[in-house]
Design a protein around this motif. Structure first.
Motif, PDB file in Angstrom:
ATOM      1  N   ARG A 454       0.844  -1.190   0.000  1.00  0.00           N
ATOM      2  CA  ARG A 454       0.000   0.000   0.000  1.00  0.00           C
ATOM      3  C   ARG A 454       0.878   1.238   0.000  1.00  0.00           C
ATOM      4  N   VAL A 455       0.276   2.368  -0.300  1.00  0.00           N
ATOM      5  CA  VAL A 455       1.014   3.625  -0.419  1.00  0.00           C
ATOM      6  C   VAL A 455       0.462   4.608   0.610  1.00  0.00           C
ATOM      7  N   MET A 456       1.373   5.285   1.307  1.00  0.00           N
ATOM      8  CA  MET A 456       0.990   6.304   2.283  1.00  0.00           C
ATOM      9  C   MET A 456       1.814   7.560   2.004  1.00  0.00           C
ATOM     10  N   THR A 457       1.165   8.695   2.025  1.00  0.00           N
ATOM     11  CA  THR A 457       1.843   9.981   1.855  1.00  0.00           C
ATOM     12  C   THR A 457       1.711  10.777   3.141  1.00  0.00           C
ATOM     13  N   ARG A 458       2.816  11.406   3.541  1.00  0.00           N
ATOM     14  CA  ARG A 458       2.815  12.244   4.747  1.00  0.00           C
ATOM     15  C   ARG A 458       3.556  13.534   4.439  1.00  0.00           C
ATOM     16  N   ALA A 459       2.829  14.641   4.521  1.00  0.00           N
ATOM     17  CA  ALA A 459       3.447  15.956   4.359  1.00  0.00           C
ATOM     18  C   ALA A 459       4.036  16.377   5.700  1.00  0.00           C
ATOM     19  N   LEU A 460       5.302  16.721   5.700  1.00  0.00           N
ATOM     20  CA  LEU A 460       6.006  17.067   6.926  1.00  0.00           C
ATOM     21  C   LEU A 460       5.942  18.573   7.156  1.00  0.00           C
ATOM     22  N   LYS A 464      12.870  17.817   7.532  1.00  0.00           N
ATOM     23  CA  LYS A 464      13.107  17.714   6.105  1.00  0.00           C
ATOM     24  C   LYS A 464      12.891  16.273   5.681  1.00  0.00           C
ATOM     25  N   ALA A 465      12.105  16.101   4.636  1.00  0.00           N
ATOM     26  CA  ALA A 465      11.741  14.752   4.209  1.00  0.00           C
ATOM     27  C   ALA A 465      12.977  13.933   3.846  1.00  0.00           C
ATOM     28  N   ALA A 466      13.938  14.544   3.193  1.00  0.00           N
ATOM     29  CA  ALA A 466      15.128  13.791   2.786  1.00  0.00           C
ATOM     30  C   ALA A 466      15.926  13.304   3.986  1.00  0.00           C
ATOM     31  N   ASP A 467      15.894  14.037   5.113  1.00  0.00           N
ATOM     32  CA  ASP A 467      16.652  13.623   6.290  1.00  0.00           C
ATOM     33  C   ASP A 467      16.044  12.414   6.979  1.00  0.00           C
ATOM     34  N   LEU A 468      14.746  12.161   6.795  1.00  0.00           N
ATOM     35  CA  LEU A 468      14.092  11.054   7.491  1.00  0.00           C
ATOM     36  C   LEU A 468      14.156   9.741   6.714  1.00  0.00           C
ATOM     37  N   LEU A 477      10.531   0.027   7.800  1.00  0.00           N
ATOM     38  CA  LEU A 477      10.113  -0.591   6.550  1.00  0.00           C
ATOM     39  C   LEU A 477      10.643  -2.011   6.418  1.00  0.00           C
ATOM     40  N   SER A 478       9.932  -2.810   5.639  1.00  0.00           N
ATOM     41  CA  SER A 478      10.369  -4.163   5.321  1.00  0.00           C
ATOM     42  C   SER A 478      11.289  -4.130   4.106  1.00  0.00           C
ATOM     43  N   SER A 479      11.745  -5.316   3.726  1.00  0.00           N
ATOM     44  CA  SER A 479      12.636  -5.386   2.573  1.00  0.00           C
ATOM     45  C   SER A 479      11.919  -5.037   1.273  1.00  0.00           C
ATOM     46  N   ARG A 480      10.599  -5.091   1.260  1.00  0.00           N
ATOM     47  CA  ARG A 480       9.834  -4.739   0.064  1.00  0.00           C
ATOM     48  C   ARG A 480       9.462  -3.266   0.020  1.00  0.00           C
ATOM     49  N   GLY A 481       9.665  -2.568   1.084  1.00  0.00           N
ATOM     50  CA  GLY A 481       9.238  -1.177   1.145  1.00  0.00           C
ATOM     51  C   GLY A 481      10.246  -0.228   0.522  1.00  0.00           C
ATOM     52  N   ASP A 482       9.773   0.946   0.133  1.00  0.00           N
ATOM     53  CA  ASP A 482      10.634   1.991  -0.412  1.00  0.00           C
ATOM     54  C   ASP A 482      10.028   3.340  -0.077  1.00  0.00           C
ATOM     55  N   VAL A 483      10.884   4.371  -0.120  1.00  0.00           N
ATOM     56  CA  VAL A 483      10.476   5.736   0.232  1.00  0.00           C
ATOM     57  C   VAL A 483      10.925   6.669  -0.879  1.00  0.00           C
ATOM     58  N   GLN A 484      10.039   7.605  -1.244  1.00  0.00           N
ATOM     59  CA  GLN A 484      10.362   8.659  -2.188  1.00  0.00           C
ATOM     60  C   GLN A 484      10.013  10.001  -1.553  1.00  0.00           C
ATOM     61  N   VAL A 485      10.618  11.054  -2.095  1.00  0.00           N
ATOM     62  CA  VAL A 485      10.454  12.396  -1.530  1.00  0.00           C
ATOM     63  C   VAL A 485       9.988  13.343  -2.623  1.00  0.00           C
ATOM     64  N   ASP A 486       8.960  14.128  -2.301  1.00  0.00           N
ATOM     65  CA  ASP A 486       8.547  15.241  -3.152  1.00  0.00           C
ATOM     66  C   ASP A 486       9.099  16.509  -2.510  1.00  0.00           C
ATOM     67  N   ALA A 487      10.241  16.979  -3.026  1.00  0.00           N
ATOM     68  CA  ALA A 487      10.914  18.125  -2.420  1.00  0.00           C
ATOM     69  C   ALA A 487      10.080  19.395  -2.505  1.00  0.00           C
ATOM     70  N   ARG A 488       9.212  19.496  -3.502  1.00  0.00           N
ATOM     71  CA  ARG A 488       8.421  20.715  -3.667  1.00  0.00           C
ATOM     72  C   ARG A 488       7.474  20.927  -2.498  1.00  0.00           C
ATOM     73  N   ASN A 490       7.676  18.909   0.379  1.00  0.00           N
ATOM     74  CA  ASN A 490       8.274  18.279   1.567  1.00  0.00           C
ATOM     75  C   ASN A 490       7.413  17.107   2.043  1.00  0.00           C
ATOM     76  N   THR A 491       7.098  16.208   1.122  1.00  0.00           N
ATOM     77  CA  THR A 491       6.200  15.093   1.396  1.00  0.00           C
ATOM     78  C   THR A 491       6.941  13.775   1.223  1.00  0.00           C
ATOM     79  N   LEU A 492       6.688  12.839   2.137  1.00  0.00           N
ATOM     80  CA  LEU A 492       7.216  11.486   2.050  1.00  0.00           C
ATOM     81  C   LEU A 492       6.177  10.586   1.382  1.00  0.00           C
TER      82      LEU A 492
END
Length: 767
Positions: A454-460, A464-468, A477-488, A490-492
C-alpha cells in the motif's frame, strides 16, 4: 489404542470435519465481515434482557449518555438492513431498541444499538460467544432512595466534565475473567477500540484530549490472558493517549464506560469456567498436583517452542510424578513433603537452578538412550516423543537425585533439546530443533512479506523529508518497502505492507515535531588604554675666528677658522648650524634658548621638546539572534578590505574580512540547559604596517564549548593584549658626561593594552 486419559484426541477428526463444513457455510460472511443477525427481548426473572446476536464474536463499547439511554457500539459490524426493520417488542423498563449507523472518531463504521429506558434503572452488559446481553434490572431502586433522587445523581454523574488526564490503572481477577480498569479525572470514554492486526495479540484503546498523567508507562498484570498494560502518547496534535493491553493469546473481551472509568473485561477461555456456573465447593484435603496436560498447556503459552533442556525442566518441574493408586495413595501423599514451587519469573537464589522432582536412583551402563528417555515418560507422566535420529548409550550412576535434574543432565550430555506441541513433549537433537526454528522463522517472515503493498503519503511540517529517509528505511520498513520524496511539498511517499506503514506513520509523527528555539544575546566589550611620553633636545653652535672680527689667528694659514654644528652632509657657509638633533617626535610642546656674542664670533642655541599622551577607549555592541536547536547562528561586525591583484594586464579586486565575528551552535539538553559551541574571531586591519597600501590583518580567535543554564550568562575572556615600548636616542660620548649627559639624548616610552570580553546569554523560547 487411544488412551482414555486424553479423550480429546478421539474427537479430533469429527471436530475438524464439522469445522470445515462450518467454514464453508460461512464463507461469504467471513469475506464481508461480521454482521448483526437479530435483536430480541426476553424476561429473565427480575431482568429485562436485550439479546444482540451477531454472526461471530465481536468487540463492543458501551456507554450511557443519559439515565434513560444505553449505547452498545459494534465496531466494523454490518446491520444488513436491520436498522430499517421493526424490532420485537421489549419488556419494561426497556421501552424501545433501535439500530443506528454511526462513525467512530477515527472514521471507522459503527453499528450503534440504542436501548431506550422508560425509567432510570441499573444495567449490565456481558457477552458469550456471538451473543451480547444487555440486562436491565426491573426491580425498584435501592430502599430509601427515590427514582427522582437516583435520576439527579445519575445526571450529575453524566454531566461531569470530560477527563483531561489518566489517574490510574487497576486490574482485578475473578470467576468471570480479568478486568482492566482505566480511570481518569473526569468522564472517560474511549474514542477508538480495536484489536491489533499483527502479532502478538493486543487490544488498543485511544482517548482523545487525555494526557497520560502520572500513570506508569508499563503495568505488569500476568493474570489470565492479560500479560501487561502499556500507556503512551500516540499523538500530540491532536492529543491522543493510547492504552495497549498485551495478551498472551487472543481472547474475547467487553468494554464498558461508566463515569470516570473505562473497564475492559477479558472472559476466561478455560473450559468449565463459565461466568454463570456456580462456584465449586471448597475442598478440605490437600490439593493434588496439576495434571500433565494443564501444565504443558501453560508452559506452551508462556515459553518459546524451542528451549534449552534446563528451561523445559523449569517449565514442567511443578508436574510431580503420578501418585500411586489404591490404598497406598493417602500414605504416599502424607509422607511426601510438598515441593516448594518458585514464583513465576523469580530467578533461583545465588544463580543456582532449583529442581523439584522426587528423588530417583539410576545405575545404567551402556543402556540404550532411547530406552532411558522412555523411562522418564513413566516416571514423570509426560507424553514424550523421541526423534528417530536419536541414538546412543547412557552410562550414569545417580543416587537419590531429583528426576528432573537427572533428565536435564542426560539431555545436556547428549546435546538434546525439546519442543512442546500441545500436551506432547518431543525430544530431538539441538541442531534439528534449531533448523526447525529457523525454517519457521523464514516461513513467518515470508508470510509477513506476502501481503499487498500500500502507499501512504505524509506531508512534513518541521523535519526535512530527505533527512528522514535513512531512519524510516532502517527502523520501520520491510525489505519490500521503499520511500520517495517530493521536495516541492516536503512530502514522504512510502510504499510497504499495512502494518509497516502503521509503524512508519508512528515514527514520522514522533520525529516531525517542532524544535525549540534559542535566543542568544551577546554583549561584546572592547577596551583599550595607551600612554606615551617623549623628551628630546636640539643643540646649535656656530663660532668664527676672523681678522675682521679682531680674533684672527695671526697666522698665514690658517688665518680664519669657522666652527659650526651640522646635521647630515650639509657643510660650508650658510648651512644650518645644528649640532645635536634629538627632538621628541610629534612634540606637543617645546622650549628654545639662544646665546650669542656681540661681534657674532660665537652663537649657541638649544631647543627642548616634550610629548605626553594618554588615551582610553571602550566599544560596546549587543547583537541578538534566534536560532533553532542544533542550528548554527552567526553574528558579524566589521569591514572588508579591498585587495587589488594584477595578472596579464588585468586588475581584479577581492575583499578580505576584517571584522568581529561570533558563531554559536546551541544544543538544548533534557534538563533544560544549553550546550553552546562557540567560535569567536576578532580581526582588525593595521594600517601602520601597510604594504602597497594593503594593511595586514591582526587576528584573535577563540573556540570553546560551554554549558549554560537557561537565562544565565557566561563570560568568554582571555583575549587580552599589552604592548610596552622604550626608545632612547643619544649622542656618542657626550651622553656620558655626568649631569650634562641628558642634554645629548632623547627618551621615548609607550604603553598600550587592549582587552576583548564576550558575555553570552541563551534563552530557550517557550511554546
Amino acid at each position: 489404542m487411544i488412551s482414555s486419559r486424553y479423550p480429546r484426541l478421539m474427537w479430533a477428526v469429527p471436530i475438524a470435519a464439522v469445522l470445515a463444513a462450518t467454514l464453508a457455510a460461512s464463507g461469504p460472511e467471513a469475506v464481508n465481515g461480521p454482521s448483526v443477525r437479530s435483536i430480541s427481548g426476553r424476561l429473565d426473572g427480575g431482568l429485562s434482557t436485550v439479546l444482540i446476536e451477531s454472526t461471530e464474536p465481536v468487540a463492543y463499547l458501551t456507554s450511557q449518555p443519559d439515565p434513560l439511554t444505553v449505547f452498545v457500539d459494534l465496531r466494523n459490524v454490518r446491520t444488513d438492513g436491520l436498522d430499517a426493520r421493526a424490532l420485537a417488542t421489549m419488556q419494561p423498563p426497556v421501552s424501545a431498541v433501535r439500530v443506528e449507523p454511526a462513525i467512530a472518531p477515527d472514521g471507522a463504521p459503527v453499528a450503534r444499538v440504542r436501548v431506550a429506558l422508560s425509567e432510570p434503572a441499573r444495567h449490565r452488559v456481558r457477552s458469550s460467544r456471538n451473543m451480547i446481553y444487555v440486562e436491565v434490572n426491573r426491580a425498584a431502586t435501592d430502599a430509601g432512595v427515590s427514582q427522582s433522587q437516583d435520576l439527579e445523581k445519575t445526571a450529575a454523574r453524566d454531566e461531569r466534565p470530560a477527563a483531561t488526564r489518566l489517574t490510574g490503572i487497576k486490574t482485578s481477577d475473578n470467576r468471570q475473567g480479568t478486568a482492566v480498569a482505566i480511570r481518569g479525572n473526569g468522564r472517560l470514554v474511549a474514542s477508538r477500540v480495536e484489536d491489533a492486526a499483527d502479532l502478538p495479540a493486543r487490544v488498543l484503546l485511544d482517548f482523545e484530549g487525555v494526557a497520560t498523567g502520572n500513570v506508569p508507562a508499563t503495568t505488569a498484570v500476568d493474570t489470565g490472558d492479560v500479560h501487561r498494560v502499556r500507556v503512551g502518547t500516540n499523538s500530540r496534535d491532536p492529543l491522543v493517549t493510547r492504552v495497549v493491553i498485551d495478551l498472551r493469546k487472543k481472547a474475547e473481551y467487553t468494554v464498558e464506560s461508566t463515569g470516570d472509568e473505562t473497564r475492559v473485561v477479558f472472559a476466561r477461555t478455560e473450559p468449565g469456567n463459565d461466568a454463570d456456573a456456580p462456584a465449586p465447593p471448597p475442598v478440605t484435603v490437600a490439593p493434588a498436583p496439576r495434571t500433565v496436560e494443564a501444565a504443558l498447556t501453560s508452559a506452551a503459552a508462556t515459553t518459546p517452542v524451542v528451549q534449552a533442556p534446563t528451561a523445559m525442566i523449569a517449565a514442567i518441574a511443578n508436574v510431580a510424578a503420578r501418585p500411586p493408586d489404591g490404598p497406598m495413595a493417602a500414605l504416599a501423599l502424607a509422607q511426601t513433603p510438598p515441593a516448594q514451587q518458585p514464583a513465576p519469573g523469580d530467578p533461583p537464589a545465588s544463580g543456582e537452578q532449583r529442581f523439584t522432582g522426587h528423588p530417583v536412583t539410576f545405575d545404567f551402563q551402556g543402556a540404550d538412550l532411547r530406552a532411558v528417555l522412555r523411562t522418564f515418560a513413566e516416571i514423570s507422566g509426560l507424553n514424550i516423543v523421541i526423534d528417530p535420529t536419536i541414538q546412543g548409550s547412557v552410562d550414569v550412576s545417580l543416587k537419590e537425585v531429583p528426576w528432573d535434574q537427572a533428565l536435564d543432565i542426560i539431555l545436556k550430555a547428549n546435546k538434546l533439546g525439546y519442543a512442546v506441541d500441545g500436551s506432547v513433549v518431543r525430544i530431538a537433537p539441538l541442531a534439528v530443533l534449531a533448523d526447525e526454528e529457523a525454517s519457521r522463522r523464514k516461513l513467518a517472515d515470508a508470510q509477513a512479506l506476502a501481503g499487498e503493498l500500500r502507499v501512504m503519503t505524509r506531508a512534513l511540517s518541521y523535519a526535512k523529508a530527505a533527512d528522514l529517509i535513512p531512519i524510516i528505511t532502517r527502523s520501520a520498513l520491510s525489505s519490500r518497502g521503499d520511500v520517495q520524496v517530493d521536495a516541492r511539498t516536503n512530502t514522504l511517499i512510502i510504499r510497504d505492507l499495512a502494518d509497516r506503514l502503521t509503524a512508519a506513520g508512528d515514527l514520522i509523527t514522533a520525529l516531525d515535531a517542532p524544535q525549540p528555539q534559542v535566543e542568544i544575546e551577546a554583549r561584546i566589550v572592547q577596551t583599550s588604554r595607551d600612554f606615551a611620553r617623549a623628551l628630546g633636545v636640539q643643540w646649535g653652535v656656530n663660532g668664527r675666528m676672523d681678522p675682521a672680527l679682531g680674533n684672527g689667528t695671526n697666522l698665514a694659514f690658517p688665518n680664519t677658522v669657522d666652527v659650526s654644528g651640522r646635521v647630515g652632509g650639509q657643510q660650508g657657509p650658510g648651512a644650518a648650524a645644528t649640532g645635536v638633533n634629538l627632538p621628541a617626535p610629534s612634540a606637543t610642546s617645546a622650549l628654545g634658548l639662544a646665546l650669542g656674542s656681540i661681534n657674532g664670533a660665537l652663537n649657541l642655541d638649544v631647543a627642548l621638546s616634550a610629548l605626553e599622551r594618554t588615551g582610553k577607549g571602550r566599544l560596546l555592541s549587543t547583537p541578538r539572534v534566534s536560532t533553532q536547536n542544533n542550528i548554527e547562528a552567526e553574528m558579524y561586525q566589521g569591514v572588508q578590505i579591498p585587495v587589488q591583484t594584477q595578472a596579464n594586464n588585468t586588475v581584479s579586486v577581492s575583499f578580505k574580512d576584517a571584522a568581529l565575528s561570533l558563531r554559536v551552535t546551541p544544543q538544548i539538553t533534557a534538563s533544560g540547559t544549553v550546550i553552546m559551541r562557540i567560535t569567536l574571531e576578532n580581526a582588525a586591519p593595521d594600517y601602520s604596517r601597510s604594504v602597497g597600501g594593503i594593511p595586514p590583518i591582526d587576528t584573535q580567535r577563540a573556540t570553546t564549548t560551554v554549558l549554560v543554564t537557561d537565562g544565565e550568562t557566561t563570560v568568554i575572556g582571555g583575549i587580552y593584549t599589552s604592548r610596552e615600548q622604550v626608545t632612547e636616542g643619544r649622542t656618542p660620548f657626550l651622553n656620558r658626561i655626568p649631569l650634562l649627559g641628558w642634554l645629548f639624548k632623547r627618551d621615548e616610552m609607550s604603553d598600550e593594552s587592549r582587552e576583548l570580553l564576550i558575555f553570552i546569554t541563551p534563552r530557550i523560547t517557550k511554546g
